[in-house]
Design a protein around this motif. Structure first.
Motif, PDB file in Angstrom:
ATOM      1  N   TYR A   1      -0.905  -2.113  10.425  1.00  0.00           N
ATOM      2  CA  TYR A   1       0.251  -1.317  10.804  1.00  0.00           C
ATOM      3  C   TYR A   1       1.432  -1.611   9.880  1.00  0.00           C
ATOM      4  O   TYR A   1       1.524  -2.671   9.281  1.00  0.00           O
ATOM      5  N   GLU A   2       2.345  -0.652   9.818  1.00  0.00           N
ATOM      6  CA  GLU A   2       3.576  -0.864   9.068  1.00  0.00           C
ATOM      7  C   GLU A   2       4.402  -1.967   9.714  1.00  0.00           C
ATOM      8  O   GLU A   2       4.315  -2.215  10.912  1.00  0.00           O
ATOM      9  N   ASP A   3       5.233  -2.571   8.877  1.00  0.00           N
ATOM     10  CA  ASP A   3       6.116  -3.618   9.370  1.00  0.00           C
ATOM     11  C   ASP A   3       7.477  -3.455   8.713  1.00  0.00           C
ATOM     12  O   ASP A   3       7.623  -2.749   7.709  1.00  0.00           O
ATOM     13  N   ASP A   4       8.449  -4.124   9.305  1.00  0.00           N
ATOM     14  CA  ASP A   4       9.830  -4.098   8.837  1.00  0.00           C
ATOM     15  C   ASP A   4      10.064  -5.270   7.895  1.00  0.00           C
ATOM     16  O   ASP A   4       9.750  -6.415   8.246  1.00  0.00           O
TER      17      ASP A   4
ATOM     18  N   PHE B   1       0.836  -1.196   0.000  1.00  0.00           N
ATOM     19  CA  PHE B   1       0.000   0.000   0.000  1.00  0.00           C
ATOM     20  C   PHE B   1       0.871   1.246   0.000  1.00  0.00           C
ATOM     21  O   PHE B   1       0.640   2.177  -0.752  1.00  0.00           O
ATOM     22  N   SER B   2       1.878   1.238   0.859  1.00  0.00           N
ATOM     23  CA  SER B   2       2.805   2.370   0.909  1.00  0.00           C
ATOM     24  C   SER B   2       4.116   1.920   1.535  1.00  0.00           C
ATOM     25  O   SER B   2       4.145   0.965   2.301  1.00  0.00           O
ATOM     26  N   ILE B   3       5.187   2.621   1.164  1.00  0.00           N
ATOM     27  CA  ILE B   3       6.496   2.374   1.770  1.00  0.00           C
ATOM     28  C   ILE B   3       6.953   3.666   2.424  1.00  0.00           C
ATOM     29  O   ILE B   3       7.025   4.707   1.775  1.00  0.00           O
ATOM     30  N   ASN B   4       7.287   3.588   3.681  1.00  0.00           N
ATOM     31  CA  ASN B   4       7.762   4.740   4.425  1.00  0.00           C
ATOM     32  C   ASN B   4       9.255   4.868   4.148  1.00  0.00           C
ATOM     33  O   ASN B   4       9.672   5.263   3.073  1.00  0.00           O
ATOM     34  N   ALA B   5      10.072   4.506   5.063  1.00  0.00           N
ATOM     35  CA  ALA B   5      11.520   4.609   4.877  1.00  0.00           C
ATOM     36  C   ALA B   5      12.074   3.362   4.204  1.00  0.00           C
ATOM     37  O   ALA B   5      11.544   2.263   4.363  1.00  0.00           O
ATOM     38  N   MET B   6      13.116   3.549   3.439  1.00  0.00           N
ATOM     39  CA  MET B   6      13.900   2.442   2.886  1.00  0.00           C
ATOM     40  C   MET B   6      15.353   2.704   3.244  1.00  0.00           C
ATOM     41  O   MET B   6      15.782   3.861   3.364  1.00  0.00           O
ATOM     42  N   GLY B   7      16.099   1.633   3.381  1.00  0.00           N
ATOM     43  CA  GLY B   7      17.483   1.840   3.776  1.00  0.00           C
ATOM     44  C   GLY B   7      18.366   0.659   3.482  1.00  0.00           C
ATOM     45  O   GLY B   7      17.911  -0.388   3.022  1.00  0.00           O
ATOM     46  N   TRP B   8      19.642   0.881   3.739  1.00  0.00           N
ATOM     47  CA  TRP B   8      20.654  -0.147   3.579  1.00  0.00           C
ATOM     48  C   TRP B   8      21.388  -0.329   4.905  1.00  0.00           C
ATOM     49  O   TRP B   8      21.784   0.660   5.537  1.00  0.00           O
ATOM     50  N   TYR B   9      21.557  -1.565   5.292  1.00  0.00           N
ATOM     51  CA  TYR B   9      22.338  -1.932   6.453  1.00  0.00           C
ATOM     52  C   TYR B   9      23.453  -2.858   5.972  1.00  0.00           C
ATOM     53  O   TYR B   9      23.377  -3.422   4.891  1.00  0.00           O
ATOM     54  N   ARG B  10      24.458  -3.017   6.810  1.00  0.00           N
ATOM     55  CA  ARG B  10      25.519  -3.972   6.468  1.00  0.00           C
ATOM     56  C   ARG B  10      25.981  -4.698   7.707  1.00  0.00           C
ATOM     57  O   ARG B  10      25.880  -4.190   8.831  1.00  0.00           O
ATOM     58  N   GLN B  11      26.509  -5.892   7.468  1.00  0.00           N
ATOM     59  CA  GLN B  11      27.030  -6.699   8.568  1.00  0.00           C
ATOM     60  C   GLN B  11      28.308  -7.370   8.113  1.00  0.00           C
ATOM     61  O   GLN B  11      28.310  -8.164   7.165  1.00  0.00           O
ATOM     62  N   ALA B  12      29.386  -7.028   8.779  1.00  0.00           N
ATOM     63  CA  ALA B  12      30.687  -7.642   8.523  1.00  0.00           C
ATOM     64  C   ALA B  12      30.857  -8.831   9.455  1.00  0.00           C
ATOM     65  O   ALA B  12      30.210  -8.899  10.506  1.00  0.00           O
ATOM     66  N   PRO B  13      31.715  -9.781   9.093  1.00  0.00           N
ATOM     67  CA  PRO B  13      31.920 -10.961   9.943  1.00  0.00           C
ATOM     68  C   PRO B  13      32.308 -10.575  11.357  1.00  0.00           C
ATOM     69  O   PRO B  13      33.208  -9.752  11.565  1.00  0.00           O
ATOM     70  N   GLY B  14      31.597 -11.145  12.322  1.00  0.00           N
ATOM     71  CA  GLY B  14      31.903 -10.891  13.716  1.00  0.00           C
ATOM     72  C   GLY B  14      31.411  -9.564  14.253  1.00  0.00           C
ATOM     73  O   GLY B  14      31.694  -9.206  15.402  1.00  0.00           O
ATOM     74  N   LYS B  15      30.675  -8.827  13.426  1.00  0.00           N
ATOM     75  CA  LYS B  15      30.178  -7.513  13.860  1.00  0.00           C
ATOM     76  C   LYS B  15      28.653  -7.463  13.791  1.00  0.00           C
ATOM     77  O   LYS B  15      28.022  -8.272  13.125  1.00  0.00           O
ATOM     78  N   GLN B  16      28.098  -6.486  14.505  1.00  0.00           N
ATOM     79  CA  GLN B  16      26.653  -6.310  14.473  1.00  0.00           C
ATOM     80  C   GLN B  16      26.221  -5.619  13.180  1.00  0.00           C
ATOM     81  O   GLN B  16      27.000  -4.893  12.557  1.00  0.00           O
ATOM     82  N   ARG B  17      24.982  -5.849  12.819  1.00  0.00           N
ATOM     83  CA  ARG B  17      24.424  -5.166  11.667  1.00  0.00           C
ATOM     84  C   ARG B  17      24.320  -3.675  11.987  1.00  0.00           C
ATOM     85  O   ARG B  17      23.881  -3.297  13.074  1.00  0.00           O
ATOM     86  N   GLU B  18      24.712  -2.837  11.023  1.00  0.00           N
ATOM     87  CA  GLU B  18      24.691  -1.404  11.246  1.00  0.00           C
ATOM     88  C   GLU B  18      24.009  -0.682  10.096  1.00  0.00           C
ATOM     89  O   GLU B  18      24.049  -1.139   8.944  1.00  0.00           O
ATOM     90  N   LEU B  19      23.417   0.460  10.413  1.00  0.00           N
ATOM     91  CA  LEU B  19      22.796   1.282   9.387  1.00  0.00           C
ATOM     92  C   LEU B  19      23.870   1.938   8.530  1.00  0.00           C
ATOM     93  O   LEU B  19      24.828   2.506   9.038  1.00  0.00           O
ATOM     94  N   VAL B  20      23.685   1.861   7.222  1.00  0.00           N
ATOM     95  CA  VAL B  20      24.574   2.540   6.288  1.00  0.00           C
ATOM     96  C   VAL B  20      23.934   3.846   5.825  1.00  0.00           C
ATOM     97  O   VAL B  20      24.532   4.913   5.914  1.00  0.00           O
ATOM     98  N   ALA B  21      22.706   3.743   5.336  1.00  0.00           N
ATOM     99  CA  ALA B  21      22.001   4.925   4.847  1.00  0.00           C
ATOM    100  C   ALA B  21      20.516   4.630   4.801  1.00  0.00           C
ATOM    101  O   ALA B  21      20.117   3.480   4.610  1.00  0.00           O
ATOM    102  N   ALA B  22      19.719   5.671   4.958  1.00  0.00           N
ATOM    103  CA  ALA B  22      18.270   5.521   4.895  1.00  0.00           C
ATOM    104  C   ALA B  22      17.671   6.729   4.192  1.00  0.00           C
ATOM    105  O   ALA B  22      18.271   7.817   4.181  1.00  0.00           O
ATOM    106  N   ILE B  23      16.483   6.525   3.628  1.00  0.00           N
ATOM    107  CA  ILE B  23      15.806   7.604   2.913  1.00  0.00           C
ATOM    108  C   ILE B  23      14.304   7.463   3.130  1.00  0.00           C
ATOM    109  O   ILE B  23      13.750   6.363   3.065  1.00  0.00           O
ATOM    110  N   THR B  24      13.651   8.576   3.423  1.00  0.00           N
ATOM    111  CA  THR B  24      12.211   8.563   3.621  1.00  0.00           C
ATOM    112  C   THR B  24      11.487   8.689   2.284  1.00  0.00           C
ATOM    113  O   THR B  24      12.097   8.956   1.241  1.00  0.00           O
ATOM    114  N   SER B  25      10.192   8.531   2.327  1.00  0.00           N
ATOM    115  CA  SER B  25       9.399   8.668   1.103  1.00  0.00           C
ATOM    116  C   SER B  25       9.472  10.092   0.552  1.00  0.00           C
ATOM    117  O   SER B  25       9.316  10.299  -0.649  1.00  0.00           O
TER     118      SER B  25
END
Length: 121
Positions: A106-109, A29-53
């Protein structure tokens, strides 16, 4: 449900460029924010960049000035242009979307399956 399909990862030398794409499909129906995350070996997933509608963007400090996020709302697609790549950018990159479907209240991830980016000489 919403499906996210990433493409554009690969092996690149330091200083090189890559462009990632992520297309969303499904009963959207609609998309709010979209983004990119990354995860390197042995590290937590982190936000790289995000963009709103509306086009507002947010970047991790480590990629500011090198990466650019953009989206095509008509195509439900988000892009990540990565320039001046460094070995420390090596990771699995995941696409993310916060979306509302026709069947949900409701929106979901939602997450893509990930695409490998390797920066190495």
């Amino acid at each position: 449900q919403v499906q996210l399909v990433e493409s554009g990862g690969g092996l690149v030398q330091p200083g090189g460029s890559l462009r990632l794409s992520c297309a969303a499909s499904g009963s959207i129906f609609s998309i709010n924010a979209m983004g990119w995350y990354r995860q390197a070996p042995g590290k937590q997933r982190e936000l790289v960049a995000a963009i709103t509608s509306g086009g507002s963007t947010n970047y991790a400090d480590s990629v500011k000035g090198r990466f650019t996020i953009s989206r095509d709302n008509a195509k439900n697609t988000v892009y990540l242009q990565m320039n001046s790549l460094k070995p420390e950018d090596t990771a699995v990159y995941f696409c993310n979307a916060i979306a509302l479907t026709y069947s949900d209240r409701y929106e979901d991830d939602y997450w893509g399956q990930g695409t490998q980016v390797t920066v190495s000489s």
